[in-house]
Design a protein around this motif. Structure first.
Motif, PDB file in Angstrom:
ATOM      1  N   VAL A 182      32.812 -13.393 -60.849  1.00 43.04           N
ATOM      2  CA  VAL A 182      33.589 -14.603 -60.600  1.00 43.04           C
ATOM      3  C   VAL A 182      34.272 -14.488 -59.239  1.00 43.04           C
ATOM      4  O   VAL A 182      35.211 -13.698 -59.071  1.00 43.04           O
ATOM      5  N   THR A 183      33.811 -15.244 -58.275  1.00 49.62           N
ATOM      6  CA  THR A 183      34.450 -15.298 -56.967  1.00 49.62           C
ATOM      7  C   THR A 183      35.466 -16.433 -56.994  1.00 49.62           C
ATOM      8  O   THR A 183      35.092 -17.609 -56.939  1.00 49.62           O
ATOM      9  N   HIS A 184      36.730 -16.083 -57.111  1.00 49.17           N
ATOM     10  CA  HIS A 184      37.762 -17.120 -57.213  1.00 49.17           C
ATOM     11  C   HIS A 184      38.403 -17.437 -55.861  1.00 49.17           C
ATOM     12  O   HIS A 184      39.032 -18.485 -55.712  1.00 49.17           O
ATOM     13  N   ARG A 220      39.242 -10.696 -53.931  1.00 46.15           N
ATOM     14  CA  ARG A 220      39.205 -12.131 -54.230  1.00 46.15           C
ATOM     15  C   ARG A 220      38.119 -12.495 -55.228  1.00 46.15           C
ATOM     16  O   ARG A 220      37.566 -13.600 -55.196  1.00 46.15           O
ATOM     17  N   SER A 221      37.816 -11.580 -56.089  1.00 45.28           N
ATOM     18  CA  SER A 221      36.831 -11.825 -57.143  1.00 45.28           C
ATOM     19  C   SER A 221      37.076 -10.832 -58.267  1.00 45.28           C
ATOM     20  O   SER A 221      37.847  -9.879 -58.121  1.00 45.28           O
ATOM     21  N   VAL A 222      36.417 -11.077 -59.376  1.00 46.30           N
ATOM     22  CA  VAL A 222      36.554 -10.204 -60.532  1.00 46.30           C
ATOM     23  C   VAL A 222      35.246 -10.244 -61.308  1.00 46.30           C
ATOM     24  O   VAL A 222      34.543 -11.261 -61.321  1.00 46.30           O
ATOM     25  N   VAL A 223      34.903  -9.121 -61.928  1.00 49.49           N
ATOM     26  CA  VAL A 223      33.736  -9.057 -62.797  1.00 49.49           C
ATOM     27  C   VAL A 223      34.235  -8.987 -64.237  1.00 49.49           C
ATOM     28  O   VAL A 223      34.989  -8.076 -64.598  1.00 49.49           O
ATOM     29  N   LEU A 224      33.853  -9.966 -65.036  1.00 49.40           N
ATOM     30  CA  LEU A 224      34.236  -9.983 -66.449  1.00 49.40           C
ATOM     31  C   LEU A 224      33.191  -9.196 -67.224  1.00 49.40           C
ATOM     32  O   LEU A 224      32.035  -9.611 -67.323  1.00 49.40           O
ATOM     33  N   ILE A 225      33.611  -8.076 -67.787  1.00 45.52           N
ATOM     34  CA  ILE A 225      32.681  -7.157 -68.445  1.00 45.52           C
ATOM     35  C   ILE A 225      32.671  -7.361 -69.946  1.00 45.52           C
ATOM     36  O   ILE A 225      31.606  -7.412 -70.573  1.00 45.52           O
ATOM     37  N   ASP A 226      33.854  -7.479 -70.549  1.00 46.17           N
ATOM     38  CA  ASP A 226      33.954  -7.624 -72.007  1.00 46.17           C
ATOM     39  C   ASP A 226      34.524  -9.011 -72.319  1.00 46.17           C
ATOM     40  O   ASP A 226      35.733  -9.186 -72.495  1.00 46.17           O
TER      41      ASP A 226
END
Length: 235
Positions: A182-184, A220-226
């Protein structure tokens, strides 16, 4: 209004056709309405409109991200929403003429199309399905606002963060083998303003999620794993 260069939009983009304004129209009608629109290009950080300004047109984002913000009388700032391709903004003034209730600023370089109220109103009277689609979009915006207000009262900060990460994932996420990327494009301060909490509190909750293996933080982004655990935490 502060805006970038304006030019006539020559074709109907696939993203544009997903916007509520155009989904209610057939191909011929969409092309006819398209002829009365103009394109707006904004550089990152450039204002589209300011809170308190009169509103005479609505916009559809075709590329990039735009943030809606509000400044309180004491100078504190809050973010109301992050909008992306196919989403509307400024539509409230179409049904309730008056000053803008928020400031719209390009979070990234962005491209939008603008539809003036004078050009759009004949479509509302002659095609009730267009008015219905726009009212449905307004109702969805109101529902999200009511949910956000309820979350501020009844949900703790980690719960609100989990919910916002999931919402951003729905809008901007790309599914890859290692998770939902997710690039926010927000700074830590902007993310905190969107959550309605201090930056320190938000950073602490994000670090906790990362330590549990639910997410991976990137610039400026996050990886949603669970996703499952984030969904349970958001409830």
């Amino acid at each position: 209004m502060k805006a970038g260069s304006w030019a006539t939009l020559s074709n109907v983009d696939d993203v544009l056709r997903q916007a509520p304004l155009f989904t209610a129209l057939d191909e011929e009608a969409a092309a006819a309405l398209q002829a009365s629109t103009v394109e707006v290009r904004l550089a990152k950080g450039q204002d589209l409109f300011l809170e308190g300004e009169p509103g005479d047109r609505m916009f559809v984002i075709t590329e990039g991200k735009v943030k809606l913000g509000h400044t309180a009388s004491d100078g504190r700032e809050s973010l109301l929403a992050i909008l992306g391709p196919s989403e509307l903004l400024g539509e409230l003034s179409l049904f309730d003429p008056g000053p803008r209730t928020a400031t719209a600023t390009a979070l990234t370089d962005a491209t939008l199309i603008a539809v003036g109220h004078s050009a759009l109103r004949p479509w509302l009277t002659g095609r009730p399905e267009v008015a219905e689609a726009l009212l449905q979009a307004l109702a969805q915006r109101l529902r999200r606002t009511n949910e956000a207000m309820a979350d501020l009262v009844f949900s703790d900060v980690p719960g609100r963060i989990a919910k916002i990460l999931l919402d951003l994932g729905d809008k901007f996420g790309r599914q890859l083998p290692d998770g939902l990327h997710v690039t926010h494009d927000m700074t830590q301060e902007e993310l905190a303003q969107l959550v309605g909490a201090s930056r320190e509190t938000v950073n602490k909750a994000l670090a906790d999620f990362a330590s549990r293996g639910w997410i991976r933080l990137e610039s400026r982004s996050v990886v949603l794993i669970d996703i499952d655990r984030l969904q349970r935490r958001a409830r």
